[in-house]
Design a protein around this motif. Structure first.
Motif, PDB file in Angstrom:
ATOM      1  N   GLY A  60       1.004  -0.792   0.182  1.00 62.15           N
ATOM      2  CA  GLY A  60       0.035  -0.196   0.195  1.00 62.15           C
ATOM      3  C   GLY A  60       1.033   1.830  -0.320  1.00 62.15           C
ATOM      4  N   PRO A  61      -0.043   2.310   0.026  1.00 66.01           N
ATOM      5  CA  PRO A  61       0.736   3.362   0.065  1.00 66.01           C
ATOM      6  C   PRO A  61       2.138   3.854   1.058  1.00 66.01           C
ATOM      7  CG  PRO A  61      -1.496   3.423   0.681  1.00 66.01           C
ATOM      8  CD  PRO A  61      -1.734   2.495   0.682  1.00 66.01           C
ATOM      9  N   ASP A  62       2.244   4.819   1.536  1.00 73.38           N
ATOM     10  CA  ASP A  62       3.647   5.021   2.209  1.00 73.38           C
ATOM     11  C   ASP A  62       4.049   6.624   2.481  1.00 73.38           C
ATOM     12  OD1 ASP A  62       5.269   5.650   0.335  1.00 73.38           O
ATOM     13  OD2 ASP A  62       6.640   3.687   0.216  1.00 73.38           O
ATOM     14  N   GLY A  63       4.280   6.961   2.990  1.00 71.68           N
ATOM     15  CA  GLY A  63       5.430   8.524   3.240  1.00 71.68           C
ATOM     16  C   GLY A  63       4.193   9.117   4.227  1.00 71.68           C
ATOM     17  N   MET A  64       3.614   8.040   5.037  1.00 71.45           N
ATOM     18  CA  MET A  64       2.595   9.125   6.187  1.00 71.45           C
ATOM     19  C   MET A  64       3.190   9.080   7.369  1.00 71.45           C
ATOM     20  SD  MET A  64       0.659   7.918   4.008  1.00 71.45           S
ATOM     21  CE  MET A  64       0.527   6.037   3.949  1.00 71.45           C
ATOM     22  N   THR A  65       3.450   9.985   8.571  1.00 70.32           N
ATOM     23  CA  THR A  65       3.549  10.370   9.451  1.00 70.32           C
ATOM     24  C   THR A  65       2.064  10.354  10.677  1.00 70.32           C
ATOM     25  OG1 THR A  65       5.608  11.138   9.212  1.00 70.32           O
ATOM     26  CG2 THR A  65       5.105  11.468  11.383  1.00 70.32           C
ATOM     27  N   TRP A  66       2.609   9.553  11.755  1.00 75.15           N
ATOM     28  CA  TRP A  66       1.477   9.619  13.014  1.00 75.15           C
ATOM     29  C   TRP A  66       2.574   9.872  13.930  1.00 75.15           C
ATOM     30  CZ3 TRP A  66       1.111   5.749   8.892  1.00 75.15           C
ATOM     31  CH2 TRP A  66       0.129   5.711   8.393  1.00 75.15           C
ATOM     32  N   ARG A  67       1.298  10.641  15.217  1.00 77.03           N
ATOM     33  CA  ARG A  67       2.424  10.956  16.456  1.00 77.03           C
ATOM     34  C   ARG A  67       0.913   9.908  17.451  1.00 77.03           C
ATOM     35  NH1 ARG A  67       0.595  13.314  21.096  1.00 77.03           N
ATOM     36  NH2 ARG A  67       2.373  14.015  22.336  1.00 77.03           N
ATOM     37  N   LEU A  68       1.875   8.893  18.039  1.00 76.90           N
ATOM     38  CA  LEU A  68       0.926   7.637  19.040  1.00 76.90           C
ATOM     39  C   LEU A  68       1.303   7.665  20.250  1.00 76.90           C
ATOM     40  CD1 LEU A  68       1.738   4.729  17.007  1.00 76.90           C
ATOM     41  CD2 LEU A  68      -0.247   6.210  16.815  1.00 76.90           C
ATOM     42  N   VAL A  69       0.540   7.481  20.861  1.00 74.44           N
ATOM     43  CA  VAL A  69       0.733   8.091  22.072  1.00 74.44           C
ATOM     44  C   VAL A  69       0.338   6.417  23.054  1.00 74.44           C
ATOM     45  CG1 VAL A  69      -0.393   8.787  24.626  1.00 74.44           C
ATOM     46  CG2 VAL A  69      -0.358  10.091  22.854  1.00 74.44           C
ATOM     47  N   TRP A  70       1.681   5.875  23.787  1.00 71.10           N
ATOM     48  CA  TRP A  70       0.202   4.398  24.705  1.00 71.10           C
ATOM     49  C   TRP A  70       0.396   4.546  25.842  1.00 71.10           C
ATOM     50  CZ3 TRP A  70       0.036  -0.165  23.867  1.00 71.10           C
ATOM     51  CH2 TRP A  70       0.452  -1.007  24.959  1.00 71.10           C
ATOM     52  N   ASN A  71      -1.485   3.940  26.027  1.00 67.55           N
ATOM     53  CA  ASN A  71      -1.844   4.001  27.144  1.00 67.55           C
ATOM     54  C   ASN A  71      -1.176   2.781  28.014  1.00 67.55           C
ATOM     55  OD1 ASN A  71      -3.286   3.257  29.243  1.00 67.55           O
ATOM     56  ND2 ASN A  71      -4.682   5.002  28.639  1.00 67.55           N
ATOM     57  N   SER A  72      -0.083   3.052  29.290  1.00 65.13           N
ATOM     58  CA  SER A  72       0.529   1.543  29.374  1.00 65.13           C
ATOM     59  C   SER A  72      -1.131   0.287  30.136  1.00 65.13           C
ATOM     60  CB  SER A  72       1.992   1.722  30.111  1.00 65.13           C
ATOM     61  OG  SER A  72       1.588   2.642  30.999  1.00 65.13           O
ATOM     62  N   ALA A  73      -1.710   1.665  30.403  1.00 63.93           N
ATOM     63  CA  ALA A  73      -3.029   0.823  31.958  1.00 63.93           C
ATOM     64  C   ALA A  73      -4.038   0.419  30.983  1.00 63.93           C
ATOM     65  CB  ALA A  73      -3.804   2.216  33.000  1.00 63.93           C
ATOM     66  N   ARG A  74      -4.232   0.816  29.917  1.00 63.80           N
ATOM     67  CA  ARG A  74      -5.135   0.409  28.480  1.00 63.80           C
ATOM     68  C   ARG A  74      -4.581  -0.618  27.471  1.00 63.80           C
ATOM     69  NH1 ARG A  74      -9.432   4.968  26.683  1.00 63.80           N
ATOM     70  NH2 ARG A  74     -10.081   3.016  25.520  1.00 63.80           N
ATOM     71  N   ARG A  75      -3.342  -0.776  27.552  1.00 64.78           N
ATOM     72  CA  ARG A  75      -2.445  -1.459  27.019  1.00 64.78           C
ATOM     73  C   ARG A  75      -2.984  -1.008  25.346  1.00 64.78           C
ATOM     74  NH1 ARG A  75      -2.018  -3.385  31.867  1.00 64.78           N
ATOM     75  NH2 ARG A  75       0.323  -5.095  31.881  1.00 64.78           N
ATOM     76  N   GLU A  76      -2.897   0.323  24.893  1.00 70.59           N
ATOM     77  CA  GLU A  76      -3.179   0.559  23.632  1.00 70.59           C
ATOM     78  C   GLU A  76      -3.037   2.119  23.206  1.00 70.59           C
ATOM     79  OE1 GLU A  76      -7.578   0.461  23.677  1.00 70.59           O
ATOM     80  OE2 GLU A  76      -7.980   2.425  24.251  1.00 70.59           O
ATOM     81  N   PHE A  77      -2.949   2.212  22.018  1.00 69.65           N
ATOM     82  CA  PHE A  77      -2.330   2.958  21.253  1.00 69.65           C
ATOM     83  C   PHE A  77      -3.153   4.211  21.366  1.00 69.65           C
ATOM     84  CE2 PHE A  77       1.505   0.897  20.016  1.00 69.65           C
ATOM     85  CZ  PHE A  77       2.346   1.388  20.395  1.00 69.65           C
ATOM     86  N   GLY A  78      -3.352   5.335  21.359  1.00 72.87           N
ATOM     87  CA  GLY A  78      -3.955   6.511  20.862  1.00 72.87           C
ATOM     88  C   GLY A  78      -3.104   7.635  19.305  1.00 72.87           C
ATOM     89  N   GLU A  79      -4.005   7.825  19.112  1.00 71.45           N
ATOM     90  CA  GLU A  79      -2.859   8.834  17.854  1.00 71.45           C
ATOM     91  C   GLU A  79      -3.009  10.436  18.893  1.00 71.45           C
ATOM     92  OE1 GLU A  79      -3.356   8.985  14.267  1.00 71.45           O
ATOM     93  OE2 GLU A  79      -5.817   8.546  14.333  1.00 71.45           O
ATOM     94  N   GLY A  80      -2.184  11.164  18.868  1.00 71.02           N
ATOM     95  CA  GLY A  80      -1.755  12.540  19.216  1.00 71.02           C
ATOM     96  C   GLY A  80      -2.866  13.386  19.198  1.00 71.02           C
TER      97      GLY A  80
END
Length: 231
Positions: free
Chosen positions: A173-193
């Motif tokens: 698939g396509p590339d070239g994108m950037t994400w800011r990810l925040v790791w919630n260790s208590a919920r064990r999941e990522f969220g976007e910034g």
């Protein structure tokens, strides 16, 4: 956030010397999510590994230190050989393969061996490249990882771990994108910034298509065989 890192594939993460901690931390988080309840294996070199795993630090990331196995090899040749052997073991949850610098033995043929072993067993392989430059590779995806600022918690407590993740290459698939990810260790999941996703490859300055993220970033589903599945 929809989509996920394809399991049973080889994924490559690059971090500069100044972002070694961020790249290693993200690799372990991704391995943890890919492994489920199975053990994690981290292959490293005896020389050059500056940072050492720290139990309380792993626990703060939401990782169980007792599930992490570490193999220390004396050179790249032994490490790559051990990585292929480990990936052939379906009882393993995920494998982090740490290589430093140029790593000339990691050519296209070597990466194909790793990719084929991962696809055969369904074990997810994360190739952690510290201080190295991209070369031709059979990896499913290739990422550049840097640390990102986090928002302090109430009482000015340290914020959650945050990462800037740039998709250098994706085979399907396509590339070239950037994400800011925040790791919630208590919920064990990522969220976007708070930042929007941007497509740096199209030159339009517009928002990246959601399909570009699908199959590329965690969360990772449970269940095997997984060579042809993505979250």
């Amino acid at each position: 956030m929809q989509g996920g890192l394809a399991r049973g594939r080889l994924h490559e993460l690059f971090g500069g010397d100044e972002d070694e901690g961020a790249a290693a931390g993200l690799s372990l988080i991704l391995a943890h999510l890919a492994a489920g309840d199975a053990p994690l294996f981290w292959l490293r070199l005896a020389k050059g590994a500056v940072a050492q795993p720290y139990g309380p630090g792993l626990a703060a990331l939401g990782l169980d230190p007792s599930r992490l196995l570490i193999g220390v090899m004396k050179d790249d040749a032994l490490l790559l050989r051990a990585a292929v052997d480990a990936l052939r073991c379906p009882a393993l949850g995920a494998l982090v393969i740490e290589l430093r610098g140029r790593a000339p033995l990691l050519d296209l043929t070597a990466s194909r061996r790793l990719a084929l072993a991962a696809e055969s067993s369904g074990v997810t392989a994360l190739l952690l490249r510290i201080g190295g430059d991209p070369v031709p590779s059979a990896a499913e995806t290739r990422w550049r990882v840097t640390a990102a600022p986090s928002v302090p918690l109430p009482g000015n407590a340290p914020g959650m771990s945050a990462f800037s993740l740039h998709l250098l290459r994706r085979r399907s698939g396509p590339d070239g994108m950037t994400w800011r990810l925040v790791w919630n260790s208590a919920r064990r999941e990522f969220g976007e910034g708070d930042d929007e996703r941007h497509d740096h490859g199209q030159g339009s300055g517009g928002r990246a298509d959601d399909a570009a993220l699908s199959g590329a970033v965690v969360p990772v589903p449970a269940g095997r065989p997984a060579a042809h599945r993505a979250a």
